[in-house]
Design a protein around this motif. Structure first.
Motif, PDB file in Angstrom:
ATOM      1  N   GLY A 161      96.320  40.227 -37.193  1.00 37.50           N
ATOM      2  CA  GLY A 161      96.353  38.971 -37.646  1.00 37.50           C
ATOM      3  C   GLY A 161      95.411  37.782 -37.395  1.00 37.50           C
ATOM      4  O   GLY A 161      95.614  36.765 -37.902  1.00 37.50           O
ATOM      5  N   GLY A 162      94.553  38.287 -36.667  1.00 39.25           N
ATOM      6  CA  GLY A 162      93.243  37.143 -36.574  1.00 39.25           C
ATOM      7  C   GLY A 162      92.733  36.755 -37.631  1.00 39.25           C
ATOM      8  O   GLY A 162      92.432  37.610 -38.799  1.00 39.25           O
ATOM      9  N   GLY A 163      92.346  35.488 -37.746  1.00 42.01           N
ATOM     10  CA  GLY A 163      91.538  34.829 -38.899  1.00 42.01           C
ATOM     11  C   GLY A 163      90.666  35.652 -39.614  1.00 42.01           C
ATOM     12  O   GLY A 163      90.406  36.119 -40.863  1.00 42.01           O
ATOM     13  N   ARG A 164      89.692  36.238 -38.855  1.00 42.85           N
ATOM     14  CA  ARG A 164      88.291  36.736 -39.336  1.00 42.85           C
ATOM     15  C   ARG A 164      88.789  38.260 -39.798  1.00 42.85           C
ATOM     16  O   ARG A 164      88.011  38.421 -40.567  1.00 42.85           O
ATOM     17  N   VAL A 165      89.667  38.725 -39.253  1.00 43.25           N
ATOM     18  CA  VAL A 165      90.129  40.127 -39.694  1.00 43.25           C
ATOM     19  C   VAL A 165      90.801  40.020 -40.958  1.00 43.25           C
ATOM     20  O   VAL A 165      90.575  40.922 -41.697  1.00 43.25           O
ATOM     21  N   VAL A 166      91.757  39.078 -41.151  1.00 37.51           N
ATOM     22  CA  VAL A 166      92.451  38.833 -42.347  1.00 37.51           C
ATOM     23  C   VAL A 166      91.551  38.438 -43.580  1.00 37.51           C
ATOM     24  O   VAL A 166      91.505  39.029 -44.445  1.00 37.51           O
ATOM     25  N   GLU A 167      90.517  37.714 -43.027  1.00 36.90           N
ATOM     26  CA  GLU A 167      89.457  37.235 -44.008  1.00 36.90           C
ATOM     27  C   GLU A 167      88.648  38.584 -44.538  1.00 36.90           C
ATOM     28  O   GLU A 167      88.366  38.688 -45.875  1.00 36.90           O
ATOM     29  N   THR A 168      88.276  39.248 -43.610  1.00 40.39           N
ATOM     30  CA  THR A 168      87.444  40.530 -43.915  1.00 40.39           C
ATOM     31  C   THR A 168      88.177  41.513 -44.870  1.00 40.39           C
ATOM     32  O   THR A 168      87.745  42.169 -45.858  1.00 40.39           O
ATOM     33  N   SER A 169      89.585  41.607 -44.492  1.00 40.96           N
ATOM     34  CA  SER A 169      90.289  42.414 -45.659  1.00 40.96           C
ATOM     35  C   SER A 169      90.278  41.983 -47.033  1.00 40.96           C
ATOM     36  O   SER A 169      90.464  42.949 -47.748  1.00 40.96           O
ATOM     37  N   ASP A 176      84.116  31.971 -33.488  1.00 40.33           N
ATOM     38  CA  ASP A 176      85.507  32.812 -33.746  1.00 40.33           C
ATOM     39  C   ASP A 176      85.325  33.068 -35.501  1.00 40.33           C
ATOM     40  O   ASP A 176      86.301  33.950 -35.675  1.00 40.33           O
ATOM     41  N   GLY A 177      84.784  32.112 -36.073  1.00 43.59           N
ATOM     42  CA  GLY A 177      84.932  32.506 -37.419  1.00 43.59           C
ATOM     43  C   GLY A 177      83.844  33.439 -38.386  1.00 43.59           C
ATOM     44  O   GLY A 177      82.914  33.851 -37.634  1.00 43.59           O
ATOM     45  N   LEU A 178      84.323  33.865 -39.392  1.00 42.05           N
ATOM     46  CA  LEU A 178      83.549  34.921 -40.251  1.00 42.05           C
ATOM     47  C   LEU A 178      82.269  34.049 -40.726  1.00 42.05           C
ATOM     48  O   LEU A 178      82.366  32.943 -40.968  1.00 42.05           O
ATOM     49  N   MET A 179      80.842  34.619 -40.770  1.00 43.97           N
ATOM     50  CA  MET A 179      79.673  34.226 -41.479  1.00 43.97           C
ATOM     51  C   MET A 179      79.916  34.436 -42.742  1.00 43.97           C
ATOM     52  O   MET A 179      80.528  35.380 -43.316  1.00 43.97           O
ATOM     53  N   ASP A 180      79.231  33.760 -43.527  1.00 46.66           N
ATOM     54  CA  ASP A 180      79.040  34.115 -45.028  1.00 46.66           C
ATOM     55  C   ASP A 180      78.476  35.224 -45.391  1.00 46.66           C
ATOM     56  O   ASP A 180      78.960  36.009 -46.180  1.00 46.66           O
ATOM     57  N   GLN A 235      72.047  36.604 -38.610  1.00 45.93           N
ATOM     58  CA  GLN A 235      73.135  36.867 -39.819  1.00 45.93           C
ATOM     59  C   GLN A 235      73.804  35.646 -40.075  1.00 45.93           C
ATOM     60  O   GLN A 235      74.835  35.476 -40.753  1.00 45.93           O
ATOM     61  N   SER A 236      73.524  34.393 -39.413  1.00 50.10           N
ATOM     62  CA  SER A 236      73.892  33.000 -39.868  1.00 50.10           C
ATOM     63  C   SER A 236      73.818  32.334 -40.954  1.00 50.10           C
ATOM     64  O   SER A 236      74.445  31.481 -41.146  1.00 50.10           O
ATOM     65  N   ARG A 240      80.578  37.849 -37.697  1.00 54.63           N
ATOM     66  CA  ARG A 240      81.219  36.533 -37.051  1.00 54.63           C
ATOM     67  C   ARG A 240      80.248  35.701 -36.192  1.00 54.63           C
ATOM     68  O   ARG A 240      79.323  35.977 -35.690  1.00 54.63           O
ATOM     69  N   TYR A 241      80.588  34.387 -36.258  1.00 57.27           N
ATOM     70  CA  TYR A 241      79.947  33.471 -34.842  1.00 57.27           C
ATOM     71  C   TYR A 241      80.447  34.213 -33.628  1.00 57.27           C
ATOM     72  O   TYR A 241      81.477  34.965 -33.911  1.00 57.27           O
ATOM     73  N   PRO A 242      79.894  33.736 -32.820  1.00 45.16           N
ATOM     74  CA  PRO A 242      80.293  33.842 -31.183  1.00 45.16           C
ATOM     75  C   PRO A 242      81.889  33.442 -31.249  1.00 45.16           C
ATOM     76  O   PRO A 242      82.291  32.570 -31.786  1.00 45.16           O
ATOM     77  N   THR A 243      82.463  34.055 -30.249  1.00 47.23           N
ATOM     78  CA  THR A 243      83.789  33.725 -29.978  1.00 47.23           C
ATOM     79  C   THR A 243      83.773  32.264 -29.077  1.00 47.23           C
ATOM     80  O   THR A 243      82.576  31.731 -28.676  1.00 47.23           O
ATOM     81  N   GLU A 244      84.771  31.482 -29.115  1.00 44.88           N
ATOM     82  CA  GLU A 244      84.856  30.348 -28.288  1.00 44.88           C
ATOM     83  C   GLU A 244      84.140  30.449 -26.846  1.00 44.88           C
ATOM     84  O   GLU A 244      83.220  29.536 -26.346  1.00 44.88           O
ATOM     85  N   GLY A 245      84.544  31.564 -26.121  1.00 41.13           N
ATOM     86  CA  GLY A 245      84.208  31.715 -24.773  1.00 41.13           C
ATOM     87  C   GLY A 245      82.661  31.993 -24.764  1.00 41.13           C
ATOM     88  O   GLY A 245      81.851  31.486 -24.104  1.00 41.13           O
ATOM     89  N   ALA A 246      82.343  32.865 -25.651  1.00 34.78           N
ATOM     90  CA  ALA A 246      80.819  33.361 -25.700  1.00 34.78           C
ATOM     91  C   ALA A 246      80.107  32.139 -26.357  1.00 34.78           C
ATOM     92  O   ALA A 246      78.910  31.952 -25.988  1.00 34.78           O
ATOM     93  N   GLY A 247      80.734  31.517 -27.265  1.00 35.99           N
ATOM     94  CA  GLY A 247      79.795  29.997 -27.724  1.00 35.99           C
ATOM     95  C   GLY A 247      79.570  29.072 -26.519  1.00 35.99           C
ATOM     96  O   GLY A 247      78.396  28.353 -26.687  1.00 35.99           O
ATOM     97  N   LYS A 248      80.296  28.963 -25.590  1.00 35.87           N
ATOM     98  CA  LYS A 248      79.946  27.742 -24.547  1.00 35.87           C
ATOM     99  C   LYS A 248      78.956  28.189 -23.868  1.00 35.87           C
ATOM    100  O   LYS A 248      78.269  27.248 -23.455  1.00 35.87           O
ATOM    101  N   CYS A 249      78.902  29.787 -23.500  1.00 37.61           N
ATOM    102  CA  CYS A 249      77.867  30.117 -22.741  1.00 37.61           C
ATOM    103  C   CYS A 249      76.565  30.093 -23.557  1.00 37.61           C
ATOM    104  O   CYS A 249      75.440  29.668 -22.781  1.00 37.61           O
TER     105      CYS A 249
END
Length: 553
Positions: free
Chosen positions: A213-221, A176-180, A319-320, A129-138
């Motif tokens: 239920g997180g979006g990246r987890v559901v998409e992974t499944s 927060d989203g999944l990478m390709d 990985q991006s 995945r890409y960084p989370t929102e909090g990590a992305g701000k950093c």
């Protein structure tokens, strides 16, 4: 003067010669003597060859160093082996490392004769995945300082040359989203798992899947199931991806063993143990911080948090791009091997002190999933008072009894670490050092919970000849096995084998100590269940609640 023999006089053309001592020189011919006296020609070829050789060695030394980018890959691999640049970078990305298989996998591989798998549970982390929102701000804050640097193209520091052309705004990154690459990785994992357990699946009672239920987890499944079902990989229509049987909502108000947020005491803990430990370790990174500030002169100057976030760019940026792995990012080359070991150890410290075996909360938050696992292994109902969702787990449609099913659960890295702690796996002989990097690190997150990490719990049934099961044997909860089908009535004994990222880890578990099949990583199931006293009885869930809080339903 001596004249050459055959003449009676000297001339202007006659060379001046030294007297010849016959007893020493009589065997040398005049022609050989003349060759020895001549000065050799200037070795132009040798000089050129030496210069080229030295230049090549210098380039290769840089290329395989921490600042090179390994253009001569075959030589890099030959010189570095498993300790080379790529392994250094991978080892120290912690939970942001790409998935690597660490063993030959489970299934029929490595099982002794007379043994076969009778049940499988897989706990699977979401993929890259890409960084989370909090990590992305950093990360963006640090990159903004780099963009405003005073030194645009630092001399004698070629490792920073890429900054002139790289995207410092991360405009295409979806935090927060999944990478390709994560989507492709999930699909490949489904195909791999299907291949590993092909034989068992042909005899099993089916597959049952759950996802947090997180979006990246559901998409992974979804992508995992697409690969598992033999579908083609495609990014076009994600809405058509297969769906898991149960999605468990995330949030503080929900009990969810795949994403634990129902322990407010841990959520509100400040500072966390890891933050205190990093204060002890951070002086080791001061020279690194000073080096980047001196070379680049960013405005304002980088701080320690910025430095850590810049290090995370190595794994994320690698990985991006695209759906397939191409190469490590040039961000990886701005730190030396020694600096990378510090960054990697810092990541290990963070998770181990917050969630590891000595943590007050880590094993407690992992107990719920362990109790679900024990229920599956022993074909009984779930008994738990921590993080399990009673409504779902008490319903056969949303939590079927174990039997001969193939279970797959999709969640996060923290929960995997909590489960490992609660189970008593990967225990450390001593606390991780906080003021230095140990010469041999034994708790390395990139080996445990990289993107797409997976843990496999295999129930294995083995024929025991004339062995007769103990009719009073049970699951450790007072439940006898003898009234269950295929347990204790077929001349077989049940074992468990645990693999983390395809590497057998159960052989080091205390319950395996007296197992007759220890060499195969097989623990007797009864002994393993009995060893889980903490999750079954000793866990104190009340530590998670501050005054006035109520248990989440």
């Amino acid at each position: 003067m001596y004249a050459p023999s055959g003449t009676g006089r000297t001339t202007d053309r006659t060379p001046l010669l030294k007297p010849i001592i016959a007893s020493v020189q009589h065997s040398s011919s005049p022609s050989k003597r003349r060759r020895k006296d001549q000065k050799p020609p200037i070795p132009i070829f040798s000089i050129i060859f030496t210069l080229v050789l030295l230049g090549s060695v210098g380039f290769l030394a840089w290329d395989v160093s921490s600042y090179g980018h390994c253009y001569a890959q075959p030589l890099c691999r030959a010189l570095q082996g498993h300790r080379g640049l790529e392994q250094t970078w991978w080892r120290n990305q912690g939970p942001y490392a790409p998935f690597q298989s660490l063993g030959s996998g489970g299934g029929d591989k490595g099982l002794p004769k007379g043994c076969e798998i009778s049940q499988v549970t897989i706990l699977h982390r979401h993929a890259a995945r890409y960084p989370t929102e909090g990590a992305g701000k950093c990360v963006l804050s640090a990159l903004n300082k780099i963009e405003n640097r005073q030194v645009r193209m630092p001399r004698r520091n070629p490792e920073f040359a890429f900054l002139a052309k790289t995207d410092l705004k991360l405009k295409d990154w979806k935090f927060d989203g999944l990478m390709d690459q994560g989507r492709k990785q999930s699909w490949l994992s489904g195909r791999q798992i299907k291949s590993i357990y092909k034989r068992f699946l042909s005899k099993s009672e089916g597959i049952f899947t759950r996802s947090s239920g997180g979006g990246r987890v559901v998409e992974t499944s979804g992508y995992w199931l697409e690969g598992f079902n033999g579908g083609r990989f495609s990014l076009k229509d994600k809405s058509k991806l297969p769906k898991v049987d149960v999605v468990i909502l995330e949030g503080e108000e929900y009990n969810n063993t795949l994403s634990v947020h129902s322990c407010p005491a841990f959520q509100n803990l400040s500072p966390k143990p890891s933050e205190l430990m990093f204060v002890d370790l951070s002086p080791l990174l001061e020279p690194t911080l000073n080096r980047l500030n001196t070379v680049l002169k960013p405005q304002p100057a980088l701080e320690m948090d910025d430095l850590v976030c810049l290090a995370d760019m190595c794994g994320y940026d690698s990985q991006s791009k695209g759906t397939d792995w191409n190469n490590w990012s040039k961000w990886c080359g701005i730190f030396s091997k020694e600096e990378w070991e510090i960054f990697g150890h810092a990541k290990d410290l963070k998770r181990w002190y917050d969630l590891g075996e000595t943590s007050r909360y880590g094993p407690t938050m992992g107990a719920g999933y362990v109790n679900e696992l024990l229920a599956r292994l022993t074909d009984y109902n779930v008994t738990d008072h921590t993080t399990t969702n009673y409504t779902l787990d008490s319903n056969e449609n949303t939590f079927p009894q174990g039997g001969k099913l193939f279970f797959v659960d999709f969640g996060h890295d923290n929960e995997m670490l909590e489960v490992i702690s609660a189970l008593g796996l990967l225990t450390q002989h001593r606390p991780l050092p906080t003021t230095s990097v140990p010469p041999k690190r034994t708790y390395v997150l990139s080996r445990i919970v990289p993107f797409g990490a997976r843990m496999a719990f295999e129930r294995v049934s083995c024929k025991m000849g004339n062995w007769e099961p103990d009719p009073e044997a049970g699951d450790g909860n007072g439940n006898e096995f003898t009234d269950k089908p295929d347990r204790g009535k077929d001349g077989k004994r049940d074992y468990i084998r645990i693999l983390i990222n395809d590497k057998i880890e159960s052989g080091n578990h205390p319950s395996c100590e007296f197992s007759g099949l220890l060499d195969f990583g097989l623990c007797e199931l009864d002994a393993f269940v009995e060893s889980q006293q903490f999750a079954k009885e000793d866990v104190d869930w009340s530590i998670c609640y501050e005054k006035g809080d109520e248990i989440a339903k």
